[in-house]
Motif scaffolding. Sequence first.
Motif, PDB file in Angstrom:
ATOM      1  N   ASN A  65     -10.188   3.298  -1.787  1.00 23.98           N
ATOM      2  CA  ASN A  65     -10.619   2.667  -2.742  1.00 23.98           C
ATOM      3  C   ASN A  65     -11.757   1.869  -2.019  1.00 23.98           C
ATOM      4  N   ALA A  66     -12.351   1.244  -2.649  1.00 24.60           N
ATOM      5  CA  ALA A  66     -13.343   0.302  -1.923  1.00 24.60           C
ATOM      6  C   ALA A  66     -13.051  -0.819  -1.223  1.00 24.60           C
ATOM      7  N   THR A  67     -11.649  -1.120  -1.076  1.00 26.71           N
ATOM      8  CA  THR A  67     -10.792  -2.179  -0.714  1.00 26.71           C
ATOM      9  C   THR A  67      -9.595  -2.014   0.146  1.00 26.71           C
ATOM     10  N   HIS A  68      -8.903  -0.996  -0.497  1.00 28.87           N
ATOM     11  CA  HIS A  68      -7.630  -1.038   0.488  1.00 28.87           C
ATOM     12  C   HIS A  68      -7.763   0.615   1.048  1.00 28.87           C
ATOM     13  N   ALA A  69      -6.920   1.272   1.704  1.00 27.60           N
ATOM     14  CA  ALA A  69      -6.621   2.165   2.228  1.00 27.60           C
ATOM     15  C   ALA A  69      -4.407   2.063   1.826  1.00 27.60           C
ATOM     16  N   PHE A  70      -4.352   2.839   1.250  1.00 26.50           N
ATOM     17  CA  PHE A  70      -2.465   4.004   1.616  1.00 26.50           C
ATOM     18  C   PHE A  70      -2.879   5.374   1.925  1.00 26.50           C
ATOM     19  N   TYR A  71      -1.171   5.176   3.100  1.00 28.77           N
ATOM     20  CA  TYR A  71      -1.455   5.592   4.112  1.00 28.77           C
ATOM     21  C   TYR A  71       0.968   5.814   4.076  1.00 28.77           C
ATOM     22  N   GLN A  72       1.031   6.679   4.400  1.00 20.98           N
ATOM     23  CA  GLN A  72       2.583   7.562   5.375  1.00 20.98           C
ATOM     24  C   GLN A  72       2.481   6.813   6.450  1.00 20.98           C
ATOM     25  N   GLU A  73       3.592   6.520   7.414  1.00 13.12           N
ATOM     26  CA  GLU A  73       3.852   6.300   8.668  1.00 13.12           C
ATOM     27  C   GLU A  73       4.715   6.161   9.342  1.00 13.12           C
ATOM     28  N   PHE A  74       5.303   6.778   9.324  1.00 10.87           N
ATOM     29  CA  PHE A  74       6.538   6.842  10.803  1.00 10.87           C
ATOM     30  C   PHE A  74       7.658   5.901   9.253  1.00 10.87           C
ATOM     31  N   GLY A  75       7.495   7.029   8.240  1.00 11.50           N
ATOM     32  CA  GLY A  75       9.255   6.443   7.255  1.00 11.50           C
ATOM     33  C   GLY A  75       8.445   5.027   6.419  1.00 11.50           C
ATOM     34  N   HIS A  76       7.166   4.751   6.649  1.00  7.87           N
ATOM     35  CA  HIS A  76       6.626   3.818   5.314  1.00  7.87           C
ATOM     36  C   HIS A  76       5.266   4.320   4.651  1.00  7.87           C
ATOM     37  N   LEU A  77       5.192   3.575   3.655  1.00  9.77           N
ATOM     38  CA  LEU A  77       4.223   3.648   3.123  1.00  9.77           C
ATOM     39  C   LEU A  77       3.386   2.629   3.178  1.00  9.77           C
ATOM     40  N   ILE A  78       2.221   2.376   3.113  1.00 11.90           N
ATOM     41  CA  ILE A  78       1.351   1.392   4.078  1.00 11.90           C
ATOM     42  C   ILE A  78       0.106   1.086   2.990  1.00 11.90           C
ATOM     43  N   CYS A  79      -0.155  -0.123   2.926  1.00  9.76           N
ATOM     44  CA  CYS A  79      -1.278  -0.742   2.207  1.00  9.76           C
ATOM     45  C   CYS A  79      -2.089  -1.601   2.931  1.00  9.76           C
ATOM     46  N   VAL A  80      -3.440  -1.709   3.225  1.00  8.30           N
ATOM     47  CA  VAL A  80      -4.695  -2.327   4.145  1.00  8.30           C
ATOM     48  C   VAL A  80      -5.668  -2.885   3.400  1.00  8.30           C
TER      49      VAL A  80
END
Length: 135
Positions: A10-25
């Motif tokens: 969305n405008a403020t966060h990105a969510f992705y899966q990487e190497f066995g984790h779900l990550i919010c940046v």
Amino acid sequence: VKGGTRLVANATHAFYQEFGHLICVDRLRRTPLLTKRAEAAAKKPRDKETIARIDTELRDCVVWRQKCELVDGLALTPDHLVVGASGQVSLLDIETGETAWSANVNGHAHGIAIAEGRLLVSTDRGEISCFAPRD
């Protein structure tokens, strides 16, 4: 995103899966840092000290990280990240990553759509489930 298999933002966060984790940046902090890092890496000779400092700042852009083996689908509502997986669909709070709700589905939840207040989930077994909020 290195090694990532799914991404939604969305405008403020990105969510992705990487190497066995779900990550919010935090996109607002991360995007300009990525630009600065690319500029530092392009310099001849490379500005290794600046790159190392920026890499530390990039790690600080992670809002939350959860162990997550396989994500089949992602979608966003204003307050939740919708995560489809094998046999399950879940809503995670976008600020904390905590599970707010989950339900079982028959198969891998690949297709996720949100329409008129309802969550629609299609699976690899050809089933479509519709979930609505309780009144």
